[in-house]
Scaffold this motif. Structure first.
Motif: not given
Length: 473
Positions: A109-114
């Motif tokens: 999910l960190a990819r979306a948050d980035l």
């Protein structure tokens, strides 16, 4: 007969004396021959003046300039390995990756948050919307504050300041009071009558109406003359204070943004981006510096956990040797001094080095204080590897024209250094003090020794026949 006996006794004495003298001669000859043989076994050398390269010797272990053990920071399955043992890599090079499908949900999910964090950072740095909004908010806050001031000033004063209306209202109160007084007097005439008396009821009605009229007249006069109630004043003051606080906030926000984005906001936005990128980066192993992969413990398909070791990387561009120097020698060690190095694992080869660092704090072990000294190997080749044992001779000084004492000739007797000089065939013990040393020679500081004297290189442990001025004969 007596004469014969006397002659026999005399002959026996003569034979005995001759035998004793013969035995003494044999002992002397054996002893002399023994001493001559011992003296012949002694190795001697003439003491000379000369130059001395003073050294301090020590042993240590080779290490790379920089070393790191790289471990996985999250769980997953190894999907890609880019490097293996012996490969040269650049700083930040990706050495291995985990399969995305095997990663924890937080990492995925960190990819979306980035995306969101990066967009917020771009807007903060490139958009003027925040500055324009701060300017509008400041204008609105100023307007609200002005209105609060106006309301406090004008709503908290009498509604009418026309003196004629005030006089008329006051006269109306006087007239209304007179009507109440007269109505009261009239009602008093029938007060003792029964309540069913029509005259009493009429008088009571007139009195009640007169009182209502008086109350209305008084309210009218109060409206024209009285100041606002204290509660209304407090409310107005509170509204002004609140409007002022909002105005101050809006002013601070405008001051913060009027010259462009606040650097603190940009720093915070960049920190959020970096934190998310670090989370995403947990799926990779990257090189922290340029170097050589010296160990690889990961294969494609391995299921790894956080903390599992993946690689070791060493910067082999500089090879260093750490040695421990006793405290008695440490003050003679300085950065930049030349060093001769040999390695147990490399035969028939000598390397050059130099002192690059000298510890300023000693380490005590078993009552002995040593200082760590770091030496750089100047001409290291592929044979010099981390972990090897090295012998280091640090050149601390070059002495010219000093009396040189061979190290092999020095003995320790009763806690004092001594040497043995051969003088007129007699071994003579001489106490000495030594200064700097090399591998084979030491500098004479004091002692009854001069150049040209003959020194015994291999003095025996028992000098009873040679010392104390006793002749070997």
């Amino acid at each position: 007969g007596n004469k014969m006996k006397k002659k026999s006794r005399k002959l026996y004495w003569i034979i005995g004396i001759v035998a004793v003298l013969a035995l003494i001669a044999v002992i002397v000859v054996v002893r002399v021959n023994k001493n001559k043989a011992s003296a012949a076994s002694l190795q001697t050398q003439t003491i000379e003046r000369g130059n001395l390269v003073a050294i301090v010797g020590a042993t240590g272990t080779v290490r790379a300039n920089q070393t790191a053990t790289l471990a996985w920071q999250t769980n997953g399955r190894v999907a890609l390995i880019n490097q293996t043992t012996g490969d040269l890599v650049d700083a930040n090079a990706v050495l291995a990756k985990l399969a995305e499908s095997s990663l924890p949900q937080s990492v995925i999910l960190a990819r979306a948050d980035l995306v969101t964090a990066q967009r917020n950072l771009d807007n903060l740095m490139n958009s003027d919307q925040a500055r324009a909004q701060a300017q509008l908010s400041l204008a609105n806050a100023q307007d609200a504050y002005n209105k609060a001031l106006w309301n406090r000033k004008y709503s908290n004063t009498p509604n009418v300041t026309d003196q004629d209306k005030i006089d008329a209202a006051r006269a109306a109160v006087t007239l209304a009071q007179d009507k109440v007084d007269k109505a009261q007097d009239w009602y008093d005439r029938f007060a003792e009558n029964a309540d069913t008396d029509p005259s009493k009821a009429s008088a009571l009605s007139s009195l009640a109406n007169a009182k209502i009229a008086l109350e209305n007249a008084e309210k009218t006069l109060q409206f024209y003359t009285d100041t606002p109630a204290q509660q209304e004043v407090l409310i107005s003051d509170g509204e002004v204070a609140l409007a002022k606080a909002k105005l101050d906030d809006a002013q601070r926000e405008w001051d913060r943004l009027k010259d462009g984005p606040d650097p603190d906001d940009i720093a915070a936005a960049k920190a959020r981006v970096a934190a998310i990128e670090a989370t995403i980066g947990m799926a990779n192993i990257t090189a922290p510096f340029a170097g050589t992969i010296t160990d690889s413990k990961t294969m494609v398909g391995d299921q790894v956990n956080a903390g599992s070791v993946a690689f070791r990387i060493d910067d082999l561009s500089r090879m260093l040797v750490d040695v421990m120097i006793p405290e008695v020698d440490i003050n003679s060690i300085k950065p930049g001094q030349e060093v001769n190095l040999t390695f147990d694992a490399i035969s028939n080869a000598q390397y050059q080095g130099k002192v690059v660092e000298v510890a300023r704090v000693g380490a005590s072990s078993a009552g002995v204080v040593n200082f760590e000294v770091t030496i750089e190997v100047l001409n290291a080749d592929t044979q010099v590897l981390p972990g090897m044992t090295a012998a280091a001779n640090i050149i601390v000084s070059n002495l010219n024209d000093v009396v040189l004492i061979p190290n092999r000739a020095v003995r320790l007797v009763d806690g004092k250094r001594v040497i043995y000089l051969m003088k007129n065939g007699v071994a003579t013990k001489v106490e000495i003090e030594l200064g700097a040393s090399s591998d084979t020679m030491s500098e004479l500081l004091s002692g009854d020794v001069s150049a040209g004297d003959t020194i015994i290189l291999n003095p025996p442990t028992d000098f009873s026949n040679f010392t104390s001025g006793r002749s070997p004969f």
